[in-house]
Design an enzyme around this catalytic site. Structure first.
Site, mmCIF file in Angstrom:
data_model
loop_
_atom_site.group_PDB
_atom_site.id
_atom_site.type_symbol
_atom_site.label_atom_id
_atom_site.label_comp_id
_atom_site.label_asym_id
_atom_site.label_seq_id
_atom_site.Cartn_x
_atom_site.Cartn_y
_atom_site.Cartn_z
ATOM 1 N N TRP A 109 0.828 -1.212 0.000
ATOM 2 C CA TRP A 109 0.000 0.000 0.000
ATOM 3 C C TRP A 109 0.863 1.265 0.000
ATOM 4 C CZ3 TRP A 109 -0.772 4.123 3.401
ATOM 5 C CH2 TRP A 109 -1.921 4.895 3.168
ATOM 6 N N SER A 115 2.623 -7.443 1.599
ATOM 7 C CA SER A 115 1.575 -6.722 2.312
ATOM 8 C C SER A 115 0.284 -6.710 1.478
ATOM 9 C CB SER A 115 2.075 -5.315 2.651
ATOM 10 O OG SER A 115 1.299 -4.741 3.665
ATOM 11 N N LEU A 116 -0.229 -5.541 1.090
ATOM 12 C CA LEU A 116 -1.418 -5.484 0.226
ATOM 13 C C LEU A 116 -1.182 -6.284 -1.062
ATOM 14 C CD1 LEU A 116 -4.158 -4.297 -0.792
ATOM 15 C CD2 LEU A 116 -2.875 -2.298 -1.583
ATOM 16 N N PHE A 129 2.685 5.710 7.934
ATOM 17 C CA PHE A 129 2.519 4.285 7.642
ATOM 18 C C PHE A 129 3.879 3.646 7.352
ATOM 19 C CE2 PHE A 129 0.801 0.632 5.179
ATOM 20 C CZ PHE A 129 -0.202 0.240 6.048
ATOM 21 N N LEU A 130 4.740 4.377 6.629
ATOM 22 C CA LEU A 130 6.078 3.857 6.314
ATOM 23 C C LEU A 130 6.904 3.687 7.584
ATOM 24 C CD1 LEU A 130 7.094 5.877 3.120
ATOM 25 C CD2 LEU A 130 5.970 3.665 3.285
ATOM 26 N N ALA A 131 6.808 4.666 8.492
ATOM 27 C CA ALA A 131 7.567 4.585 9.748
ATOM 28 C C ALA A 131 7.119 3.361 10.551
ATOM 29 C CB ALA A 131 7.379 5.863 10.553
ATOM 30 N N GLN A 161 6.149 0.609 9.411
ATOM 31 C CA GLN A 161 6.580 -0.636 8.765
ATOM 32 C C GLN A 161 7.975 -1.071 9.171
ATOM 33 O OE1 GLN A 161 5.841 -0.736 4.567
ATOM 34 N NE2 GLN A 161 3.951 0.380 4.773
ATOM 35 N N ASP A 213 7.283 -7.369 13.086
ATOM 36 C CA ASP A 213 6.274 -6.664 12.286
ATOM 37 C C ASP A 213 5.157 -6.120 13.177
ATOM 38 O OD1 ASP A 213 4.392 -5.861 10.377
ATOM 39 O OD2 ASP A 213 4.881 -7.517 9.033
ATOM 40 N N HIS A 261 8.241 -5.171 8.949
ATOM 41 C CA HIS A 261 7.272 -5.344 7.861
ATOM 42 C C HIS A 261 7.917 -5.370 6.469
ATOM 43 C CE1 HIS A 261 3.165 -5.465 6.414
ATOM 44 N NE2 HIS A 261 3.359 -4.413 5.643
#
Length: 257
Positions: free
Chosen positions: A22, A82-83, A143-145, A147, A207, A235
């Site tokens: 994502w 992931s997605l 969101f990246l942080a 992960q 994760d 992640h």
């Protein structure tokens, strides 16, 4: 309809389609493409609405899988992160004859927590959807942080992911929202029981988005599949541990002959 962005590199006799997660795009694979390109013919894809595949709004999981399949080689190993793991799984369910093996990375058949199933709290996913409408660049960065949190190279890994996002056009808010909706609502746990192809699942012990507690639950639900847990990864194990990450993929290629 626009073509999706698709790049083919490498000279291996086995085709490997790589689907990102994502908010991201195919640049995330830069840290492993050099190791894999001598063994596989790699197909790097920007999912519809992401990176260089603009012009798409929100899509259902089925529509996204169908769109990617239209440009795919007749047979390949499909790897989804992931997605992207849900998209690859959907492809395998719809057309198992085109999938030599399915590999999911830091992915869950059901990302949202429910009853006794570990996952992301639905209100957290709904919160991300709300924040997207306020400030979507900041939401993607948060969101990246999330992960990479917990790994020894967390800051550096987050930078690599952020670089992948910022190097290309940002996805539209509609595409991002559609992706979150898939993460919030899709549940493929039962649908993937008895999948008639080799199935490898890769996870990071640290994760924060796909809890390691799901690993034994899925080992039991899908006994024909194989799972590997990278001890010090979160992640994005292919960013933090590229060499270790490639090993099971090369072993899978040998196994497929």
């Amino acid at each position: 309809m626009n073509d999706i962005w698709w790049q083919t590199i490498g000279e291996g006799d086995c085709h490997l389609v790589l689907l990102h997660g994502w908010g991201l795009n195919a640049q995330v694979w830069d840290c492993i493409t050099p190791q894999l390109a001598s063994h596989f013919t790699l197909h790097l894809v920007d999912l519809p609405g992401y990176g260089r595949s603009g012009g798409y709004g929100a899509m259902s999981l089925e529509a996204m899988a169908q769109r990617v399949l239209e440009q795919a080689p007749p047979q390949a190993v499909w790897l989804g992160w992931s997605l992207g793991g849900l998209v690859a799984s959907q492809v395998a369910m719809m057309h198992p004859e085109r999938v030599q093996a399915l590999v999911t990375v830091a992915s869950s058949p059901c990302f949202a927590a429910c009853d006794d199933w570990p996952g992301i709290k639905p209100e957290v996913l709904a919160g991300f959807q709300q924040q997207l409408s306020d400030d979507f660049q900041r939401t993607v960065e948060r969101f990246l942080a999330l992960q990479t949190m917990g790994t020894e190279s967390a800051r550096q890994d987050a930078r690599a992911l952020k670089q992948a996002v910022l190097s290309l056009p940002m996805p539209s808010a509609e595409a991002l929202n559609g992706g979150l909706e898939i993460l919030r609502t899709v549940d493929l746990r039962q649908a993937l029981v008895g999948l008639p192809i080799p199935f490898l699942r890769l996870y990071g012990r640290l994760d924060g988005l796909v809890p390691r507690k799901i690993v034994p639950l899925l080992d039991e639900l899908w006994p024909e599949s194989e799972s590997i847990l990278f001890d010090k990864a979160a992640h994005a194990p292919f960013v933090s541990h590229p060499a270790a990450f490639c090993e099971p993929l090369l072993a899978l290629k040998t196994q497929l002959g």
